[in-house]
Design a protein around this motif. Structure first.
Motif, mmCIF file in Angstrom:
data_model
loop_
_atom_site.group_PDB
_atom_site.id
_atom_site.type_symbol
_atom_site.label_atom_id
_atom_site.label_comp_id
_atom_site.label_asym_id
_atom_site.label_seq_id
_atom_site.Cartn_x
_atom_site.Cartn_y
_atom_site.Cartn_z
ATOM 1 N N ILE A 22 3.303 9.483 -41.985
ATOM 2 C CA ILE A 22 3.988 10.735 -41.310
ATOM 3 C C ILE A 22 2.935 11.069 -40.090
ATOM 4 O O ILE A 22 1.615 11.217 -40.681
ATOM 5 C CB ILE A 22 4.543 11.569 -42.216
ATOM 6 N N ASP A 23 3.405 12.031 -39.376
ATOM 7 C CA ASP A 23 2.850 12.627 -38.385
ATOM 8 C C ASP A 23 2.614 14.068 -38.796
ATOM 9 O O ASP A 23 3.494 14.759 -38.916
ATOM 10 C CB ASP A 23 3.246 12.621 -37.130
ATOM 11 N N SER A 24 1.233 14.737 -39.461
ATOM 12 C CA SER A 24 1.214 16.003 -39.814
ATOM 13 C C SER A 24 0.187 16.658 -39.382
ATOM 14 O O SER A 24 -0.776 15.834 -38.939
ATOM 15 C CB SER A 24 1.372 15.957 -41.310
ATOM 16 N N SER A 25 0.010 17.796 -39.277
ATOM 17 C CA SER A 25 -1.116 18.569 -38.734
ATOM 18 C C SER A 25 -2.359 18.704 -39.941
ATOM 19 O O SER A 25 -3.369 19.353 -39.708
ATOM 20 C CB SER A 25 -0.755 20.103 -38.307
ATOM 21 N N ALA A 26 -2.142 18.219 -41.189
ATOM 22 C CA ALA A 26 -3.103 18.128 -42.200
ATOM 23 C C ALA A 26 -4.306 17.477 -41.577
ATOM 24 O O ALA A 26 -4.284 16.360 -40.770
ATOM 25 C CB ALA A 26 -2.700 17.323 -43.269
ATOM 26 N N ASN A 27 -5.558 17.755 -41.859
ATOM 27 C CA ASN A 27 -6.820 17.108 -41.355
ATOM 28 C C ASN A 27 -7.131 15.983 -42.049
ATOM 29 O O ASN A 27 -8.165 15.576 -42.173
ATOM 30 C CB ASN A 27 -8.025 18.157 -41.495
ATOM 31 N N MET A 28 -6.192 15.270 -42.530
ATOM 32 C CA MET A 28 -6.565 13.867 -43.156
ATOM 33 C C MET A 28 -5.123 13.103 -43.238
ATOM 34 O O MET A 28 -4.011 13.432 -43.120
ATOM 35 C CB MET A 28 -6.736 14.022 -44.707
ATOM 36 N N PRO A 29 -5.285 11.708 -43.054
ATOM 37 C CA PRO A 29 -4.184 10.778 -42.847
ATOM 38 C C PRO A 29 -3.250 10.937 -43.788
ATOM 39 O O PRO A 29 -3.446 10.979 -45.068
ATOM 40 C CB PRO A 29 -4.864 9.425 -42.506
ATOM 41 N N THR A 30 -1.676 11.400 -43.493
ATOM 42 C CA THR A 30 -0.883 11.452 -44.420
ATOM 43 C C THR A 30 0.116 10.490 -44.733
ATOM 44 O O THR A 30 0.897 9.978 -43.565
ATOM 45 C CB THR A 30 -0.158 12.988 -44.290
ATOM 46 N N ILE A 31 0.626 10.250 -45.854
ATOM 47 C CA ILE A 31 1.805 9.355 -46.051
ATOM 48 C C ILE A 31 2.820 10.016 -47.000
ATOM 49 O O ILE A 31 2.586 11.069 -47.324
ATOM 50 C CB ILE A 31 1.315 8.085 -46.553
ATOM 51 N N GLN A 32 3.985 9.201 -46.934
ATOM 52 C CA GLN A 32 5.040 9.599 -48.045
ATOM 53 C C GLN A 32 4.993 8.415 -48.935
ATOM 54 O O GLN A 32 5.117 7.417 -48.644
ATOM 55 C CB GLN A 32 6.226 10.071 -47.340
ATOM 56 N N VAL A 33 5.121 8.982 -50.134
ATOM 57 C CA VAL A 33 5.008 7.865 -51.189
ATOM 58 C C VAL A 33 6.536 8.027 -52.198
ATOM 59 O O VAL A 33 7.020 9.113 -52.380
ATOM 60 C CB VAL A 33 3.917 8.144 -52.317
ATOM 61 N N GLN A 34 6.897 6.911 -52.661
ATOM 62 C CA GLN A 34 8.303 6.650 -53.198
ATOM 63 C C GLN A 34 7.977 5.585 -54.420
ATOM 64 O O GLN A 34 7.607 4.756 -54.338
ATOM 65 C CB GLN A 34 9.367 6.285 -52.304
ATOM 66 N N TRP A 35 8.418 6.256 -55.599
ATOM 67 C CA TRP A 35 8.322 5.416 -56.621
ATOM 68 C C TRP A 35 9.414 4.301 -56.420
ATOM 69 O O TRP A 35 10.470 4.597 -56.247
ATOM 70 C CB TRP A 35 8.835 5.966 -57.990
ATOM 71 N N PHE B 120 -4.041 3.628 -56.902
ATOM 72 C CA PHE B 120 -4.457 5.033 -57.306
ATOM 73 C C PHE B 120 -3.205 5.556 -58.255
ATOM 74 O O PHE B 120 -3.135 6.069 -59.237
ATOM 75 C CB PHE B 120 -4.563 6.120 -56.416
ATOM 76 N N ALA B 121 -1.824 5.230 -57.462
ATOM 77 C CA ALA B 121 -0.578 5.646 -58.098
ATOM 78 C C ALA B 121 -0.510 4.907 -59.537
ATOM 79 O O ALA B 121 -0.206 5.390 -60.198
ATOM 80 C CB ALA B 121 0.484 5.165 -57.139
ATOM 81 N N LEU B 122 -0.960 3.641 -59.481
ATOM 82 C CA LEU B 122 -0.847 2.796 -60.844
ATOM 83 C C LEU B 122 -1.609 3.484 -62.041
ATOM 84 O O LEU B 122 -1.283 3.345 -63.043
ATOM 85 C CB LEU B 122 -0.886 1.507 -60.508
ATOM 86 N N ARG B 123 -2.921 3.813 -61.484
ATOM 87 C CA ARG B 123 -3.749 4.399 -62.497
ATOM 88 C C ARG B 123 -3.238 5.745 -62.932
ATOM 89 O O ARG B 123 -3.366 5.963 -64.341
ATOM 90 C CB ARG B 123 -5.205 4.673 -61.630
ATOM 91 N N ILE B 124 -2.562 6.392 -62.158
ATOM 92 C CA ILE B 124 -1.962 7.668 -62.869
ATOM 93 C C ILE B 124 -0.833 7.390 -63.700
ATOM 94 O O ILE B 124 -0.689 8.026 -64.700
ATOM 95 C CB ILE B 124 -1.763 8.469 -61.452
ATOM 96 N N ARG B 125 -0.001 6.445 -63.066
ATOM 97 C CA ARG B 125 1.202 6.204 -63.880
ATOM 98 C C ARG B 125 0.868 5.517 -65.280
ATOM 99 O O ARG B 125 1.352 5.792 -66.329
ATOM 100 C CB ARG B 125 2.142 5.015 -63.198
#
Ligand code: A3P
Length: 326
Positions: A7-20, A52-57
């Motif tokens: 997604i395009d956001s003004s955060a100063n890092m590349p940003t995504i949306q994640v879904q299970w 990373f998501a799987l390590r958290i899960r």
């Protein structure tokens, strides 16, 4: 396992949306909520990779663990200080010699600080018993064992207008995000700020508030009657009942004034050392309910109220049902 979209956001890092994304469209069946999970996306830095998501899960929990989950800027640090003290026999000496964020680590911190030591490994190796682990992740992205093993979860929610005000100051003060306040509000209501969407985060826990392992509380309740919250939380955590003098001392320790004035109660110094922050950055800013009333402006207030009404209508709820009248 997880679907992502940029997604395009003004955060100063590349940003995504994640879904299970479970097999054949199934949800994370360990979360005790039946709903269409394909509607639940979460905006995160792109360092929240599938791995990373799987390590958290798959994070290995312990029976004594307590997880503190919040949408950012909802009073996390305040609750960390309270819960940590209850879980550690009111050890003020330790509380007054290190930051809450050191005593109670942040599970997914590495997605914000890639150069810091691996935050999941840090939580994993922690010797403290019990561990008080903080996360801002929504229900569907948290460790599976939290639900399967019924680990204790404290969830703190704060009304969205104060969250927006507080998080704008935080994100711009620490240079996570660049732009005007109006733009920040626009990105918040279009789910572009990390950990958005706000309402999905809050409502999923609100609907699970009667689960045995969930303690749902609001910043507003903590502000109105902290003593009552302490009593209820103490029972939830299985701690001994506090005497009157213990309660008085704890209330005093947790007051905004005391935390702001104490070296380790206010994280401003530490955060300034970790970030290229603005000189006037303050972590302990106002600490009140309703700071949006003189900071948000009518147009921005309307945008957030509209988001709230549209979302909560589906659940037959109003903002006041959750936070009381503000
Ligand atoms: P404001 O920016 O509105 O002042 P988090 O810990 O989730 O980042 O939340 C930070 C917010 O909690 C800030 O809100 C901060 O001032 C407030 N806060 C921290 N400690 C507090 C306390 N002891 N009493 C009241 N508010 C507190």
């Amino acid at each position: 396992m997880y679907a992502t979209r940029p997604i395009d956001s003004s955060a100063n890092m590349p940003t995504i949306q994640v879904q299970w994304k479970g097999p054949n469209g199934s949800g994370p069946e360990w979360v005790p909520l039946k709903q269409d999970w394909s509607e639940r996306w979460c905006t995160l830095p792109d360092r929240f990779t599938n791995e990373f998501a799987l390590r958290i899960r798959d994070f290995e929990t312990r029976s004594s663990d307590v997880f503190l989950v919040t949408f950012m800027k909802s009073g996390t640090t305040w609750m960390q200080e309270l819960a940590w003290l209850l879980l550690n026999q009111l050890d003020y000496e330790a509380a007054q010699s290190s930051y809450a964020m050191v005593r109670s680590p942040y599970l997914e911190r590495s997605i914000l600080y890639p150069d810091a030591p691996d935050s999941i490994a840090r939580c994993d190796k922690m010797k403290d018993n019990p561990r008080l682990i903080k996360s801002h992740l929504p229900a569907q992205l948290l460790p599976e064992q939290l639900w399967k093993q019924g680990r204790k979860i404290i969830y703190v929610a704060r009304n969205p207008k104060d969250v927006v005000v507080s998080s704008y100051h935080y994100a711009t003060g620490l240079n996570y995000w660049h732009g005007s306040f109006d733009k920040y509000v626009d990105e918040f209501v279009s789910d572009k700020i990390p950990y958005n969407p706000y309402w999905a985060h809050v409502i999923d826990f609100y609907r699970m508030r009667d689960e045995e392992n969930v303690f749902f509380v609001t910043y507003e309740e903590m502000s109105r009657n902290l003593q009552d919250v302490i009593r209820r939380l103490s029972r939830f955590l299985g701690c001994k009942e506090l005497t009157e003098s213990e309660m008085d001392k704890l209330l005093n320790h947790l007051s905004f004034k005391n935390m702001k004035e104490s070296k380790y109660g206010d994280q401003t110094g530490l955060l300034k050392a970790l970030h290229k922050s603005d000189d006037d950055f303050q972590f302990m800013r106002r600490g009140i309910v309703g700071s949006h009333k003189d900071e948000l402006g009518a147009e921005n207030k309307d945008k957030i109220d509209k988001l709230t009404c549209t979302f909560l209508k589906k659940y037959g709820l109003s903002e006041a049902d959750i936070f009381g009248v503000i």
